[in-house]
Design an enzyme around this catalytic site. Structure first.
Site, PDB file in Angstrom:
ATOM      1  N   HIS A 206       0.859  -1.198   0.000  1.00 44.28           N
ATOM      2  CA  HIS A 206       0.000   0.000   0.000  1.00 44.28           C
ATOM      3  C   HIS A 206       0.892   1.244   0.000  1.00 44.28           C
ATOM      4  O   HIS A 206       1.880   1.294   0.730  1.00 44.28           O
ATOM      5  CB  HIS A 206      -0.884  -0.013   1.252  1.00 44.28           C
ATOM      6  CG  HIS A 206      -1.947   1.028   1.263  1.00 44.28           C
ATOM      7  ND1 HIS A 206      -1.681   2.359   1.512  1.00 44.28           N
ATOM      8  CD2 HIS A 206      -3.286   0.951   1.025  1.00 44.28           C
ATOM      9  CE1 HIS A 206      -2.810   3.044   1.446  1.00 44.28           C
ATOM     10  NE2 HIS A 206      -3.805   2.213   1.144  1.00 44.28           N
ATOM     11  N   CYS A 244      -3.869   2.827  -4.165  1.00 44.57           N
ATOM     12  CA  CYS A 244      -4.858   3.545  -3.352  1.00 44.57           C
ATOM     13  C   CYS A 244      -5.005   4.955  -3.915  1.00 44.57           C
ATOM     14  O   CYS A 244      -4.092   5.780  -3.787  1.00 44.57           O
ATOM     15  CB  CYS A 244      -4.418   3.571  -1.899  1.00 44.57           C
ATOM     16  SG  CYS A 244      -5.560   4.482  -0.844  1.00 44.57           S
ATOM     17  N   HIS A 271      -7.640   0.258  -3.995  1.00 41.41           N
ATOM     18  CA  HIS A 271      -8.461   1.020  -3.042  1.00 41.41           C
ATOM     19  C   HIS A 271      -8.967   2.216  -3.817  1.00 41.41           C
ATOM     20  O   HIS A 271      -8.160   2.944  -4.402  1.00 41.41           O
ATOM     21  CB  HIS A 271      -7.595   1.558  -1.894  1.00 41.41           C
ATOM     22  CG  HIS A 271      -7.253   0.546  -0.855  1.00 41.41           C
ATOM     23  ND1 HIS A 271      -6.510   0.866   0.262  1.00 41.41           N
ATOM     24  CD2 HIS A 271      -7.573  -0.762  -0.732  1.00 41.41           C
ATOM     25  CE1 HIS A 271      -6.370  -0.219   1.016  1.00 41.41           C
ATOM     26  NE2 HIS A 271      -6.989  -1.214   0.433  1.00 41.41           N
ATOM     27  N   ASP A 316     -12.345   2.498  -0.205  1.00 45.00           N
ATOM     28  CA  ASP A 316     -11.388   2.517   0.893  1.00 45.00           C
ATOM     29  C   ASP A 316     -12.018   3.053   2.175  1.00 45.00           C
ATOM     30  O   ASP A 316     -12.364   2.300   3.078  1.00 45.00           O
ATOM     31  CB  ASP A 316     -10.180   3.342   0.464  1.00 45.00           C
ATOM     32  CG  ASP A 316      -8.955   3.094   1.318  1.00 45.00           C
ATOM     33  OD1 ASP A 316      -9.044   2.267   2.230  1.00 45.00           O
ATOM     34  OD2 ASP A 316      -7.922   3.729   1.075  1.00 45.00           O
ATOM     35  N   HIS A 317     -12.179   4.347   2.252  1.00 36.74           N
ATOM     36  CA  HIS A 317     -12.812   4.939   3.436  1.00 36.74           C
ATOM     37  C   HIS A 317     -14.142   5.563   3.037  1.00 36.74           C
ATOM     38  O   HIS A 317     -14.415   5.754   1.862  1.00 36.74           O
ATOM     39  CB  HIS A 317     -11.926   6.047   4.035  1.00 36.74           C
ATOM     40  CG  HIS A 317     -10.573   5.579   4.411  1.00 36.74           C
ATOM     41  ND1 HIS A 317      -9.521   6.437   4.595  1.00 36.74           N
ATOM     42  CD2 HIS A 317     -10.096   4.324   4.652  1.00 36.74           C
ATOM     43  CE1 HIS A 317      -8.448   5.743   4.924  1.00 36.74           C
ATOM     44  NE2 HIS A 317      -8.764   4.468   4.965  1.00 36.74           N
ATOM     45  N   TYR A 330     -14.718   3.944   8.527  1.00 42.73           N
ATOM     46  CA  TYR A 330     -15.152   2.594   8.164  1.00 42.73           C
ATOM     47  C   TYR A 330     -16.594   2.276   8.540  1.00 42.73           C
ATOM     48  O   TYR A 330     -16.893   1.208   9.055  1.00 42.73           O
ATOM     49  CB  TYR A 330     -14.191   1.561   8.763  1.00 42.73           C
ATOM     50  CG  TYR A 330     -12.885   1.512   8.005  1.00 42.73           C
ATOM     51  CD1 TYR A 330     -12.786   0.823   6.802  1.00 42.73           C
ATOM     52  CD2 TYR A 330     -11.752   2.185   8.465  1.00 42.73           C
ATOM     53  CE1 TYR A 330     -11.604   0.798   6.079  1.00 42.73           C
ATOM     54  CE2 TYR A 330     -10.559   2.163   7.756  1.00 42.73           C
ATOM     55  CZ  TYR A 330     -10.496   1.468   6.561  1.00 42.73           C
ATOM     56  OH  TYR A 330      -9.324   1.439   5.848  1.00 42.73           O
TER      57      TYR A 330
HETATM   58  C1  DNO Z   1      -5.514   4.153   3.750  1.00 48.98           C
HETATM   59  C2  DNO Z   1      -5.764   2.787   4.213  1.00 48.98           C
HETATM   60  C3  DNO Z   1      -4.523   2.258   4.932  1.00 48.98           C
HETATM   61  C4  DNO Z   1      -4.260   0.799   4.699  1.00 48.98           C
HETATM   62  C5  DNO Z   1      -2.938   0.286   5.201  1.00 48.98           C
HETATM   63  C6  DNO Z   1      -2.562  -1.013   4.568  1.00 48.98           C
HETATM   64  O1  DNO Z   1      -5.608   4.534   2.638  1.00 48.98           O
HETATM   65  O2  DNO Z   1      -6.157   2.029   3.159  1.00 48.98           O
HETATM   66  O3  DNO Z   1      -4.672   2.508   6.287  1.00 48.98           O
HETATM   67  O4  DNO Z   1      -5.235   0.048   5.301  1.00 48.98           O
HETATM   68  O5  DNO Z   1      -1.913   1.196   4.988  1.00 48.98           O
HETATM   69  O6  DNO Z   1      -1.406  -1.543   5.106  1.00 48.98           O
HETATM   70 MN    MN Z   2      -5.942   2.872   1.020  1.00 47.98          MN
END
Ligand code: DNO
Ligand code: MN
Length: 358
Positions: A206, A244, A271, A316-317, A330
Site C-alpha cells: 500500500h 490507493c 483502493h 477505501d474509506h 469505516y
Molecule cells: C488508507 C488505508 C490504509 C491501509 C494500510 C494497509 O488509505 O487504506 O490505512 O489500510 O496502509 O497496510
Molecule cells: Mn488505502
C-alpha cells in the site's frame, strides 16, 4: 473488478457480515487478525475461524489487509531475520485457506496520518481530515494521545503495542534515510516474494498515506517514479501494489488514472476513494463522487475498465453519515454508496463496450 469490503472481525466492527452480504456485487471481505502482535506468525486456527465465519455468508476471504511489517524489518535490525521467518509462516498459513492477496505497507512508525477524525463537512457529515499546519506544529506523541482519546476501537495501523514505544521508535529512526529504507524494503522483498510465489499469493504494498514524509520520518512509496523503482526491485507478478487513489491522490502531482494505466498488470488490489485537496495543502476525505473531491474517480474506474481489470477493489474509506456510530472512516453507509457509484461507472463502461450484462 471484484468488489470486496473491509471487515475488522467479530466483536471488533460495527458492520456485520450480514450487512456486507447485502451490498450489491460484494463478494468477499478484506480482513486481518488485528489482535495478533506485529511480527508474530498468525495462528492457523484463528485464520480458519475467520474463513468459517465468512463461509456462513457466502463471502470469500481472498484478500488480507494488512499483515503488518515489524519495525525491525523496516529498520534493518538483526531481529528482522526472526520476524521475516514469522512473516513467511503467516503467508504459508494464509495460503492454506485460499488467500490470494496480502496488502501491507512499509511506512515507518505510523500508517495513515490525519489530524482530525471527525471534521465536519458542509452537508453535516464528518470525515477524516489532514491539516498540514497542524502536522508541522504538533508533537507526534501528542497527536497519538489526542487520536486515542477520540476512538474506542483500535485503529488499523495505530495498534497499541506499536505506539506504546513511540519515543524509542522515533529515536531508532534517527539517521535512517530514504535510501536505507529502500535497502531494507528490498531485503524484505527478496526474502518473502519467492515464498508468496510458491504459495500463489500476490503481495500488494500500500502506498504511503499521505505520500510524503511526516514528522521527519522517511517515506518512499509516494509517486509514480518510486513505484517504478519499487516494482523493479523484484520482477515477479507476485510483487505488486495496492493502488490507493486516495493516498497517492493527496498529492495533486500524482495522476491516478495514468498510474492505473501504467501499472495495471501489477495491481492485484485497488483502493478507491476521493479526497478534496485545498490550496494550503490540507485535504479531507469526501464521498466517492468525482465532483465532490479532487480526484476524477470516473476516469480512475474507466482506466481500470480499459485494462480489463480483474483484481480486487474496495471502497477505501467513507464519511460518517446519517449519524452512524462507527470506526473512523469505516462505516457501512458511505462505503456502500461508494460501491454503488463504482459499479455505476463500471456497468456504464460495459454498456459502452456493447456488453449487456456482466
Ligand atoms: C488508507 C488505508 C490504509 C491501509 C494500510 C494497509 O488509505 O487504506 O490505512 O489500510 O496502509 O497496510
Ligand atoms: Mn488505502
Amino acid at each position: 473488478m471484484r468488489m470486496v469490503f473491509r471487515w475488522f472481525g467479530e466483536g471488533n466492527d460495527t458492520v456485520t457480515l450480514e450487512q456486507i452480504k447485502q451490498i450489491p456485487g460484494t463478494e468477499g471481505i478484506v480482513w486481518a487478525l488485528h489482535d495478533v502482535p506485529v511480527g508474530e506468525a498468525w495462528p492457523l486456527e484463528r485464520i480458519k475461524e475467520v474463513k468459517e465465519q465468512a463461509d456462513r455468508y457466502g463471502l470469500h476471504i481472498d484478500v488480507v489487509e494488512s499483515v503488518n511489517v515489524h519495525e525491525d524489518i523496516k529498520l534493518g535490525l538483526p531481529m528482522r531475520e526472526q520476524y521475516i521467518e514469522n512473516y513467511k509462516t503467516t503467508i504459508e498459513r494464509l495460503a492454506r485457506v485460499g488467500v490470494k492477496v496480502i496488502c501491507y505497507n512499509f511506512m515507518p512508525v505510523f500508517d495513515w496520518t490525519r489530524t482530525d477524525l471527525h471534521k465536519e463537512l458542509e452537508d453535516g457529515s464528518t470525515a477524516l481530515f489532514y491539516e498540514k499546519a497542524k502536522i508541522e506544529a504538533i508533537d507526534p506523541i501528542e497527536l497519538v494521545e489526542q487520536i486515542a482519546r477520540h476512538s474506542t476501537l483500535t485503529m488499523p495501523g495505530w495498534e497499541p503495542e506499536r505506539l506504546a514505544h513511540l519515543k524509542a521508535l522515533f529515536h531508532a529512526y534517527q539517521g535512517v534515510t530514504e535510501e536505507d529504507l529502500w535497502e531494507n524494503l528490498s531485503y524484505f522483498l527478496q526474502a518473502i516474494i519467492p515464498v508468496a510465489e510458491a504459495n500463489g499469493i500476490k503481495m500488494a504494498i500500500h502506498p504511503d498515506d499521505p505520500p510524503w514524509s511526516v514528522f521527519g520520518l522517511p517515506r518512499i512509496v509516494t509517486n509514480r517514479e518510486n513505484i517504478r523503482r519499487l516494482l523493479n526491485l523484484v520482477d515477479s507478478p507476485y510483487h505488486g501494489i495496492t493502488l490507493c487513489s486516495g493516498s497517492l491522490g493527496a498529492n495533486p502531482a500524482n495522476h491516478i488514472p495514468e498510474m492505473v494505466r501504467e501499472f495495471c498488470d501489477r495491481i492485484p488490489f485497488a483502493h478507491i476513494r476521493n479526497v478534496k485537496i485545498y490550496e494550503n495543502g490540507d485535504f479531507v476525505e469526501t464521498s466517492h463522487r468525482a465532483q465532490d473531491g479532487s480526484i476524477d474517480i470516473v476516469d480512475v474506474v474507466k482506466a481500470y475498465h480499459e485494462n480489463d481489470f480483474n483484481g480486487y477493489v474496495r471502497p477505501d474509506h467513507g464519511r460518517h453519515i446519517w449519524n452512524e456510530e462507527c470506526r473512523p472512516g469505516y462505516g457501512l453507509y458511505d462505503r456502500a454508496l461508494g460501491i454503488m457509484y463504482l459499479w455505476g461507472i463500471w456497468d456504464a463502461c460495459n454498456r459502452e463496450k456493447g456488453e449487456k450484462r456482466s
